[in-house]
Design a protein around this motif. Structure first.
Motif, PDB file in Angstrom:
ATOM      1  N   ARG A  62       0.835  -1.210   0.000  1.00  0.00           N
ATOM      2  CA  ARG A  62       0.000   0.000   0.000  1.00  0.00           C
ATOM      3  C   ARG A  62       0.869   1.259   0.000  1.00  0.00           C
ATOM      4  N   ARG A  94       2.275   1.709  -3.413  1.00  0.00           N
ATOM      5  CA  ARG A  94       1.204   2.112  -4.326  1.00  0.00           C
ATOM      6  C   ARG A  94       0.838   3.591  -4.142  1.00  0.00           C
ATOM      7  N   ASP A  95       0.779   4.008  -2.883  1.00  0.00           N
ATOM      8  CA  ASP A  95       0.261   5.353  -2.596  1.00  0.00           C
ATOM      9  C   ASP A  95       1.334   6.428  -2.495  1.00  0.00           C
ATOM     10  N   TYR A 130      -4.163   2.114 -12.791  1.00  0.00           N
ATOM     11  CA  TYR A 130      -5.173   1.103 -12.442  1.00  0.00           C
ATOM     12  C   TYR A 130      -4.842   0.487 -11.078  1.00  0.00           C
ATOM     13  N   HIS A 156      -3.048   1.816  -8.791  1.00  0.00           N
ATOM     14  CA  HIS A 156      -3.232   2.861  -7.777  1.00  0.00           C
ATOM     15  C   HIS A 156      -4.707   3.043  -7.441  1.00  0.00           C
ATOM     16  N   GLY A 157      -5.534   2.646  -8.373  1.00  0.00           N
ATOM     17  CA  GLY A 157      -6.964   2.716  -8.118  1.00  0.00           C
ATOM     18  C   GLY A 157      -7.636   3.945  -8.673  1.00  0.00           C
ATOM     19  N   ASN A 158      -6.875   4.717  -9.431  1.00  0.00           N
ATOM     20  CA  ASN A 158      -7.486   5.911 -10.004  1.00  0.00           C
ATOM     21  C   ASN A 158      -8.465   5.578 -11.121  1.00  0.00           C
TER      22      ASN A 158
END
Lengths: 253, 362
Positions: A82, A85-86, A112, A114-116
């Motif tokens: 995490r 990633r962040d 992707y 990263h979740g954006n």
């Protein structure tokens, strides 16, 4: 300025069969937000290991690592993932683009993860600026094999900063480039630092990189032996006299 | 990324897809052939029109596999039971020179009494020991007609007539000839029994069982239903074996494919991990690639199975291949299952890779 990265008594021991290699032997370091730093030293001095620890890729054997206010040395794999990633963006010597994907898809996969989401409007604007700055907007449809080394590295930089990480870690980013492309890439790191206040840590054995950074940290045998940062006076006394082979770097007192 | 990953290694992807397709084909065609033959046999046997099938002790429900016999004189005792309209003894033979064809040795009078007689297309009943009556499907498949000669169980027979299919077997010879060919003079493999009142089947069966202890007595309708069922106990072991072998093929191929994939892509996995991809993300990625291979393989397998089934039935019209939606679903489940099992270890191995070591992989 806010402290973004901090280590204290950082040690890392690798086991190679029955032999134990102490790659880091007590590293104390503090890096502030918006700094452009070079960590330099000869091969095997532990700078890449330090980068891996600072980038939450591996855990230290002992000592403390605080990344953007979070102590990571005791974290498990999921939490380290995490953090990567962040908070972290990586640039590697060998570019490390995914060969089967286009430049655009290489950047999108990072977003992707990263979740954006690929269609996120908020960050598209930022990404467009990055692509423009790196002069790679027209190369997005090409695969890594269709790009020059310099272009690949610029795509890798775009991928690393696409999610606006707190820290950009670059391991020998010009190691596979000719001098012209090296200069382009280094200028881009400086641009990213100046324009977006991106914290950049360059890890290199190339003294010429020093000219591009605001701060130079020298490593040898797993410890920091030089740091021209005003906050690091405590290390300077120990390293005095060991910096002669780096004439461009003068330890200030 | 999944599609790009698969496209990057076209030969391996194609071979993996074809192997999964082979798994599906193996399941659908072999099971389809087995249940097709079983189903068709069931229908044909039901078409005899009897109410009860009587077999000697320890007989197989597969008439072609049964070589036990019983004395024909037993029917005299059966006739003494109430409500018995007709009893037709049949000696079965199997002609395996071209496929697996069951031959009924019959007494025309009793067989007609039970089955209401043949519907004739051509010719007449056999009059001589070397004459055979064939059904229309056999005649068409073998391209034979009246007066042609066919070789059955190493004997030459002249076709005396062609009848409508659906009366138990495709080939009929005299009972006496069948007994001589099998060395079972005065005996029969089975009795077809017709009752005066079909509603008395269970009562009649109880009476027969009381008279002939240990003999196989079953309502013909139930026999047919059993033969047409998807879960026939006698076939379960065979079908399970086929499915297991097919599953093993699928699992091994997917395992090999995914294992070599993750070995080749160690560095890519390291890159993804450095970007912040979790172990779950890596496992999911490998599973998705495996699922894409299995799905493509399953689709090709289903399509190919229908083509193969059609081709087999065109070449061998006496064969029936029954590809049912039920087995299509099962084949897809088995394909997906092989994908899951086959990619389980590779995906976990990939997820456990140390990001630093993975990035250093050359």
């Amino acid at each position: 300025m806010k402290t973004l990265l901090e280590t204290a008594g950082l040690r890392k021991i690798y086991a190679a069969g029955k032999i134990q290699i102490e790659a880091l032997r007590g590293v104390d370091l503090r890096i502030r937000e918006g700094e452009l730093v070079a960590i330099m030293g000869p091969s095997g001095c532990g700078k890449s290991t330090l980068m891996h620890v600072l980038g939450a890729m591996t855990k230290p054997t002992a000592g403390k690592v605080v990344i953007d206010g979070q102590e990571v040395s005791g974290m498990g794999d999921n939490e380290l993932t995490r953090i990567r990633r962040d908070k972290i963006g990586f640039v590697f010597q060998k570019f490390n683009l995914l060969p089967t994907l286009t430049a655009r898809a290489n950047i999108d996969i990072a977003r992707y993860i990263h979740g954006n989401g690929v269609r996120s409007n908020g960050h598209d604007e930022h990404l467009s600026e990055i692509l423009q700055l790196l002069m790679i907007e027209n190369m997005m449809g090409r695969k890594p094999s269709e790009l020059s080394g310099g272009e690949q590295q610029r795509v890798a930089i775009a991928r690393a900063v696409a999610n606006q990480p707190a820290i950009l870690l670059a391991d020998e980013p010009t190691g596979s480039l000719d001098s012209k492309n090296s200069e382009i890439v280094l200028n881009m790191f400086r641009e990213l630092n100046h324009k977006f206040k991106q914290t950049v840590i360059l890890v290199t054995h190339n003294p010429e990189l020093a000219a591009f950074t605001d701060r130079l940290i020298e490593m040898r045998d797993g410890v920091i032996v030089g740091d021209n940062d005003s906050f690091s006076w405590d290390t300077v006394g120990e390293i005095r006299g060991q910096t002669d082979e780096f004439p461009f770097f003068e330890v200030q007192k | 990324m999944i599609i790009a990953g698969l496209k990057a290694r076209p030969v391996r992807t194609t071979v993996s897809i074809l192997a999964v397709a082979l798994e599906v084909i193996l399941i659908l065609v072999v099971v389809g052939l087995t249940s097709g033959i079983s189903d068709e046999t069931g229908r044909r046997t039901e078409g005899v029109g009897a109410d009860i099938l009587l077999q000697p002790p320890n007989s197989s429900l597969f008439l072609a596999l049964s070589n036990t016999t019983m004395p024909i004189v037993l029917r005299e005792r059966l006739r003494e039971l109430p409500g018995i309209k007709a009893i037709a003894p049949v000696q079965t033979l199997v002609n395996s020179s071209a496929g697996l064809e069951i031959i009924y040795g019959i007494e025309p009078d009793t067989f007609n009494a039970v089955s209401n007689g043949f519907i004739w297309h051509k010719g007449r009943l056999f009059n001589a020991p070397d004459e055979v009556v064939v059904d229309d499907i056999y005649a068409k498949a073998k391209g034979v007609t009246v007066r042609d000669t066919v070789e059955l169980v190493n004997h030459k027979f002249k076709v005396s007539g062609v009848v409508e299919h659906g009366k138990g077997a495709r080939l009929f010879i005299s009972l006496k000839t069948a007994q001589e060919m099998t060395g079972q003079t005065g005996k029969a493999s089975l009795f077809f029994i017709k009752l005066t009142d079909p509603d008395r089947v269970q009562t009649a069966i109880a009476e027969i069982k009381g008279l002939l202890e240990g003999y196989g007595v079953i309502p013909l309708r139930e026999y047919a239903r059993l033969m047409m069922s998807n879960s026939m106990p006698a076939l379960d072991a065979f079908i399970s074996s086929v499915v297991f072998i097919a599953l093993c093929i699928g699992v091994l191929v997917i395992f090999l494919s995914m294992y070599t994939t993750i070995t080749e892509r160690t560095r890519e996995i390291g890159i993804l991990r450095s970007l912040g991809a979790s172990r779950k993300f890596i496992v999911t990625l490998i599973f998705q690639e495996s699922a894409a291979i299995c799905l493509a393989g399953a689709l090709i397998g289903i399509g190919s199975s229908f083509l193969i089934a059609r081709s087999i039935m065109a070449v061998f019209p006496t064969l029936t291949i029954l590809i049912t939606p039920d087995w299509i679903t099962r084949a897809v489940i088995f394909a997906v299952l092989s994908g899951i099992i086959g990619s389980l270890y590779p995906s976990l191995k990939a997820a456990k890779q140390d990001p630093v070591e993975a990035l250093a992989y050359e």
